[in-house]
Scaffold this active site. Sequence first.
Site, PDB file in Angstrom:
ATOM      1  N   GLY A  38     -16.680 -43.165  -5.550  1.00 20.59           N
ATOM      2  CA  GLY A  38     -15.813 -44.008  -5.877  1.00 20.59           C
ATOM      3  C   GLY A  38     -14.693 -43.536  -6.564  1.00 20.59           C
ATOM      4  O   GLY A  38     -14.125 -43.984  -7.497  1.00 20.59           O
ATOM      5  N   ASN A  93     -11.808 -42.194  -5.774  1.00 15.37           N
ATOM      6  CA  ASN A  93     -10.390 -42.409  -5.536  1.00 15.37           C
ATOM      7  C   ASN A  93      -9.770 -43.715  -6.068  1.00 15.37           C
ATOM      8  O   ASN A  93      -8.485 -43.595  -5.505  1.00 15.37           O
ATOM      9  CB  ASN A  93     -10.481 -42.701  -3.892  1.00 15.37           C
ATOM     10  N   TYR A 132     -22.603 -60.021  -8.967  1.00 17.89           N
ATOM     11  CA  TYR A 132     -21.959 -58.811  -9.243  1.00 17.89           C
ATOM     12  C   TYR A 132     -22.592 -58.279 -10.701  1.00 17.89           C
ATOM     13  O   TYR A 132     -22.853 -57.213 -10.854  1.00 17.89           O
ATOM     14  CB  TYR A 132     -20.404 -58.913  -9.648  1.00 17.89           C
TER      15      TYR A 132
END
Length: 316
Positions: free
Chosen positions: A27, A29, A181
């Site tokens: 991740g 980016n 989450y």
Amino acid sequence: MSSASSVPSWNVHRLPRADGSVFLVTGGNAGIGYFVAEQLSATGATVVLGSRNPAKAEVAMASIRARVAGARVRAVRLDLADLSSLPSVAESLGVERLDAVVHNAGVALDDPPREETRDGHELMFGTNHLGHFALTWWLMPLLSAAPEARVVTVGSFAAKSERLDLDDLQSVQGYEAKRSYGRSKLAQMYFGVELDRRLRAVGGTVASVVVHPGGALDSLTPSRPPVHVRSAGARLGAAPAALLVQGKHAGAWPAVRAVLDPAVCGGQLWGPRVFGLRGEPRCEPVWDHLTDASVAARLWDASCDLTGVDPAAVPG
């Protein structure tokens, strides 16, 4: 475990050189992962962005190269929600060893409905935890080939108040997005602690460290257009929050230190210095519920069953 006072001074703006090292940031980016990659690139290391979106990875790499002269940065395609795609990741790195992987990528859903990965796992648990769990297995030969490699797992302060439901890890019953989450990030953190315990038990040379970014807001994050653009209004509106939390560039600091600082040890938890929410990175006591070895063992066994791999063993 070393206390925060026993480690040498650390300057987040003057990082040690890491020429010749290779780091993978999942991740990388966007968000905290982008700033982890940008900061690590300034050390002379080769930084590989793991991203499921090649176009976004190209934009992130261009941004890093524009800010870091001579940055050695490249990307590999990585989709943590598709377990069948992970075996090719290690090969696509094209390296003989990997000095660190930062397990940062993640999915955060704000609202129902409950979604699933291609493998039929709840999307956040399947991506955030199971994807990284399985990826570690495939990377372990490269990590073991490095002298002192590290697996750095990025958890979340949101996990501090959560507890796992070991009978419903995939949130089939009473799904709530924010709770799921938090639990997926808690599962990641259990994994990071338990991985180090199991690696030590077999005499492994790879260390596993858990970090969390504290409170990291987009509105307090410096602009990196087009990766991230912060408006003047957002900056002014977020000013009061800066007393308690920070931007994602600072949220990256614990992970960067966990990769680079030789004083960091496996099994430790690192987060922001001020109330665990903001400030420079420090080693903090492992949260009480993360020390429950029985919960960690049950989660580990369930994760092995769901992924078909055991990250504490090197594929033969």
